[in-house]
Design a protein around this motif. Structure first.
Motif, short mmCIF file in Angstrom:
data_model
loop_
_atom_site.label_atom_id
_atom_site.label_comp_id
_atom_site.label_asym_id
_atom_site.label_seq_id
_atom_site.Cartn_x
_atom_site.Cartn_y
_atom_site.Cartn_z
N UNK A 56 0.84 -1.18 0.00
CA UNK A 56 0.00 0.00 0.00
C UNK A 56 0.88 1.24 0.00
N UNK A 57 0.53 2.22 -0.84
CA UNK A 57 1.26 3.48 -0.85
C UNK A 57 0.27 4.62 -1.11
N UNK A 58 0.65 5.81 -0.70
CA UNK A 58 -0.20 6.98 -0.88
C UNK A 58 0.15 7.69 -2.17
N UNK A 59 -0.87 8.15 -2.88
CA UNK A 59 -0.70 8.87 -4.15
C UNK A 59 -1.25 10.28 -3.95
N UNK A 60 -0.47 11.27 -4.38
CA UNK A 60 -0.86 12.67 -4.25
C UNK A 60 -1.25 13.22 -5.61
N UNK A 61 -2.04 14.29 -5.64
CA UNK A 61 -2.48 14.87 -6.91
C UNK A 61 -1.31 15.33 -7.78
N UNK A 62 -1.52 15.36 -9.10
CA UNK A 62 -0.47 15.82 -10.01
C UNK A 62 -0.31 17.34 -9.91
N UNK A 63 0.72 17.88 -10.54
CA UNK A 63 0.91 19.34 -10.54
C UNK A 63 -0.26 20.05 -11.23
N UNK A 64 -0.46 21.30 -10.89
CA UNK A 64 -1.56 22.08 -11.48
C UNK A 64 -1.47 22.17 -13.00
N UNK A 65 -0.26 22.08 -13.56
CA UNK A 65 -0.09 22.17 -15.02
C UNK A 65 -0.68 20.96 -15.74
N UNK A 77 3.65 -1.54 -4.71
CA UNK A 77 2.47 -2.28 -4.31
C UNK A 77 1.39 -2.22 -5.37
N UNK A 78 0.21 -2.62 -4.98
CA UNK A 78 -0.94 -2.66 -5.88
C UNK A 78 -2.14 -1.89 -5.34
N UNK A 79 -2.03 -1.40 -4.12
CA UNK A 79 -3.14 -0.66 -3.51
C UNK A 79 -2.66 0.77 -3.29
N UNK A 80 -3.44 1.72 -3.81
CA UNK A 80 -3.02 3.12 -3.79
C UNK A 80 -4.08 3.96 -3.08
N UNK A 81 -3.68 4.58 -1.97
CA UNK A 81 -4.56 5.45 -1.21
C UNK A 81 -4.49 6.83 -1.85
N UNK A 82 -5.60 7.30 -2.39
CA UNK A 82 -5.62 8.58 -3.10
C UNK A 82 -5.83 9.70 -2.07
N UNK A 83 -4.79 10.53 -1.91
CA UNK A 83 -4.84 11.67 -1.00
C UNK A 83 -5.14 12.91 -1.83
N UNK A 84 -6.35 13.42 -1.73
CA UNK A 84 -6.75 14.57 -2.54
C UNK A 84 -6.36 15.90 -1.88
N UNK A 85 -5.68 15.83 -0.75
CA UNK A 85 -5.20 17.00 -0.03
C UNK A 85 -6.31 18.01 0.24
N UNK A 86 -7.47 17.50 0.67
CA UNK A 86 -8.58 18.35 1.05
C UNK A 86 -9.43 18.86 -0.10
N UNK A 87 -9.09 18.49 -1.33
CA UNK A 87 -9.87 18.91 -2.50
C UNK A 87 -10.27 17.68 -3.30
N UNK A 88 -11.34 16.99 -2.89
CA UNK A 88 -11.72 15.76 -3.58
C UNK A 88 -12.36 15.98 -4.94
N UNK A 89 -12.64 17.23 -5.31
CA UNK A 89 -13.27 17.51 -6.62
C UNK A 89 -12.21 17.50 -7.71
N UNK A 90 -11.62 16.34 -7.94
CA UNK A 90 -10.57 16.17 -8.94
C UNK A 90 -11.01 15.13 -9.95
N UNK A 91 -10.34 15.13 -11.11
CA UNK A 91 -10.67 14.17 -12.16
C UNK A 91 -9.40 13.45 -12.60
N UNK A 92 -9.50 12.13 -12.74
CA UNK A 92 -8.40 11.31 -13.24
C UNK A 92 -8.76 10.90 -14.67
N UNK A 93 -7.97 11.37 -15.64
CA UNK A 93 -8.20 11.05 -17.05
C UNK A 93 -7.13 10.09 -17.55
N UNK A 94 -5.92 10.22 -17.04
CA UNK A 94 -4.81 9.33 -17.45
C UNK A 94 -4.07 8.86 -16.21
#
Length: 159
Positions: A56-65, A77-94
């Motif tokens: 298990x590892x934590x994944x942080x949002x990508x840069x604003x660019x 690992x194979x399990x990724x904890x998505x840390x949205x850093x207090x802003x869960x209104x994000x979109x994963x496209x790639x």
């Protein structure tokens, strides 16, 4: 029997010489008995690569660019904890769009969300069931399988 662990290769791997007994999801070697009821697979001269256990590892949002291009770390690992850093209104496209970051074909990755509101968007790179986006809720997850390129396919979701 002997085993060598090579950290210098692009993908970590074990080279094992001698007799090996393998049962999913347990790797058995040496004089350890197999788990009762498990079916053993047998081969000689095999090479196994990648993560052998679920880490298990934590994944942080990508840069604003590049807000839609997320990178989940290989060999963590194979399990990724998505840390949205207090802003869960994000979109994963790639996921892992650069060649160097791509997972081997067939690798399963589970994205776990503590907060609701993050969207995994169905598109040419992330094929989701019924062509439907996944929107996280509190404590939900989605499991994807790597296509060996920049593509992923949904295996399951927990909404």
């Amino acid at each position: 029997m002997s085993a060598l662990y090579d950290k210098s290769a692009p993908y970590f791997y074990f080279s094992i010489t001698g007799d090996v007994q393998l049962t999913a999801p347990t790797f058995i070697y040496g004089k350890t008995p197999a788990i009762p009821g498990a079916s053993l697979m047998s081969s000689s001269g095999a090479r196994m690569s990648g993560t052998l256990t679920m880490g298990v590892t934590t994944v942080y949002p990508p840069p604003d660019a590049t807000p839609y291009y997320w990178v989940i770390p290989k060999n963590s690992g194979n399990i990724f904890l998505i840390d949205t850093q207090g802003n869960p209104s994000r979109t994963i496209v790639r996921l892992n769009h650069r060649t160097a970051d791509r997972f081997a074909r067939g690798t399963l990755a589970t994205l776990m969300f503590e907060e609701g509101g993050t969207r995994v968007k169905h598109n040419a790179y992330i094929k989701l069931k019924n062509n439907a986006d996944f929107v996280s809720g509190p404590n939900t997850s989605i499991t994807l399988m790597a296509g060996g390129s920049a593509s992923w396919v949904e295996v399951s979701r927990n909404e």
